[in-house]
Write a protein that holds these residues in place. Structure first.
Motif, short mmCIF file in Angstrom:
data_model
loop_
_atom_site.label_atom_id
_atom_site.label_comp_id
_atom_site.label_asym_id
_atom_site.label_seq_id
_atom_site.Cartn_x
_atom_site.Cartn_y
_atom_site.Cartn_z
N GLN A 114 0.81 -1.21 0.00
CA GLN A 114 0.00 0.00 0.00
C GLN A 114 0.84 1.27 0.00
N ASN A 115 2.14 1.14 0.25
CA ASN A 115 3.04 2.29 0.24
C ASN A 115 3.89 2.36 -1.03
N GLY A 116 3.58 1.51 -2.02
CA GLY A 116 4.26 1.65 -3.30
C GLY A 116 5.26 0.58 -3.65
N ALA A 117 5.14 -0.62 -3.05
CA ALA A 117 6.06 -1.71 -3.34
C ALA A 117 6.03 -2.04 -4.84
N PRO A 118 7.13 -2.59 -5.35
CA PRO A 118 8.39 -2.83 -4.64
C PRO A 118 9.39 -1.69 -4.74
N VAL A 119 9.08 -0.67 -5.57
CA VAL A 119 10.01 0.46 -5.73
C VAL A 119 9.20 1.71 -6.07
N ARG A 120 9.58 2.81 -5.45
CA ARG A 120 8.88 4.07 -5.64
C ARG A 120 9.87 5.23 -5.57
N VAL A 121 9.38 6.41 -5.89
CA VAL A 121 10.15 7.64 -5.75
C VAL A 121 9.66 8.36 -4.50
N VAL A 122 10.57 9.06 -3.81
CA VAL A 122 10.20 9.94 -2.70
C VAL A 122 10.84 11.30 -2.95
N VAL A 123 10.01 12.34 -3.08
CA VAL A 123 10.49 13.70 -3.32
C VAL A 123 10.01 14.54 -2.14
N PRO A 124 10.82 14.70 -1.09
CA PRO A 124 10.31 15.19 0.20
C PRO A 124 9.88 16.65 0.24
N TRP A 125 10.30 17.47 -0.71
CA TRP A 125 9.91 18.88 -0.66
C TRP A 125 8.64 19.18 -1.47
N LYS A 126 8.07 18.15 -2.08
CA LYS A 126 6.84 18.31 -2.86
C LYS A 126 5.69 17.57 -2.18
N TYR A 127 4.46 17.94 -2.55
CA TYR A 127 3.31 17.23 -2.01
C TYR A 127 3.38 15.75 -2.40
#
Length: 331
Positions: free
Chosen positions: A230-243
């Motif tokens: 539910q959190n984007g397995a198995p690979v995702r992007v995280v861009v912490p300064w954007k929504y």
């Protein structure tokens, strides 16, 4: 460091562990009736805890190597959001539009075998199997804030490496100005894409310098464990300064382009979701203010609202990317 998973990627829940359909539908009806305001937030938090009862944790990662983080000065020291809240209260419309839907429904996602295709304006197009992506660069844990457009936030320990490691290996052409991310769209395993709420597959994008910034993370895990489905397995992007909706999940394709990508939420409602979507308390969503936020896991109904920080608190690291830009026009 390699992340080892079970052959099927995750442990699937037993039927006895899944919330009865009648109870689940009753919860959805209550959410619709009480959505909005503090009461809605409190009820949604309760629903997320109920949803987590249906999902088994995916398994621990091997110990991370002792090495200084490439972005040590930017990683927050704030207390992480409880795991149950971070994995039970999600936006992942491929599995439903309620915050508790992904935790309930994502067990159907098949994460093995998995590959990510890299194409477009690159010298070395490739199709990386998940194991090859895992070996591409040393991984580390980074505790990042996550701010969502609806007004809630979390603090999550992500595991992965800078997306720049992958970008450099495929050698983008000089004409490549943007990076486009495609999420899996599988009607057989993702019940949400049977709806017309968005134009599937889910597509997001970054400017090249944003993709190359060391804070932009290619993530395979969180909380020292394999990414939950539910959190984007198995690979995702995280861009912490954007929504949060800019951080594409369950990636199957990364495409390099000269033109700005047509992204999912921008196509659905351009007046609400701009391409840049940087966290900016001075730019209100048409239907609510972005000046404050509520941290998930901090008191529910009585949680004190926090002041939203420009660029989600990462202005010192990323502010120079937008020098001279009108951050209200380029929202």
């Amino acid at each position: 460091m390699l992340i080892k998973t079970r052959r099927d990627g995750f442990n699937h829940p037993a039927a006895s562990e899944i919330t009865p359909q009648a109870a689940y539908r009753q919860r959805r009806d209550l959410l619709r009736l009480m959505a909005g305001g503090a009461a809605g937030a409190a009820l949604a938090a309760w629903a997320s805890r109920e949803a987590m009862a249906a999902v088994q944790r995916p398994g621990k990662l091997p110990a991370l190597p002792s090495q200084p983080s490439a972005v040590a000065g930017a990683v927050t020291m704030e207390k992480p959001t409880p795991y149950e809240d971070a994995t039970g209260y999600n936006n992942f419309y491929e599995f439903g539009t309620d915050k508790a839907d992904p935790a309930q429904n994502a067990h159907t996602l098949r994460t093995a075998p998995w590959a990510v295709e890299i194409d477009g304006l690159v010298k070395k197009p490739a199709k990386f199997a998940l194991d090859d992506l895992l070996k591409l660069a040393p991984q580390e844990e980074r505790i990042y804030r996550l701010r969502c457009v609806e007004g809630w936030s979390m603090v999550i320990p992500w595991v992965g490496y800078s997306l720049a490691e992958l970008v450099r290996r495929v050698e983008p052409l000089g004409s490549a100005k943007f990076v486009e991310f495609h999420t899996l769209a599988d009607r057989a395993t993702m019940p949400g894409i049977r709806s017309s709420v968005l134009d599937w597959p889910y597509v997001e994008g970054l400017r090249m310098d944003e993709a190359l910034h060391p804070l932009t993370l290619l993530s395979f895990g969180m909380y020292g464990e394999v990414l939950p489905k539910q959190n984007g397995a198995p690979v995702r992007v995280v861009v912490p300064w954007k929504y949060g909706f800019k951080s594409a999940k369950s990636l199957v394709r990364i495409r390099f382009t000269e033109q700005e990508p047509k992204t999912a939420w921008n196509k659905a409602a351009a007046n609400e979701y701009g391409f840049y979507s940087n966290v900016n308390p001075d730019v209100a969503h048409p239907r609510w203010s972005q000046a404050t936020e509520r941290r998930i896991g901090e008191g529910g109904l009585f949680a004190k609202r926090r002041k939203t920080l420009l660029f989600n608190g990462y202005e010192a690291q990323v502010g120079q990317l937008y020098a001279g830009m009108d951050l209200k026009k380029n929202y």
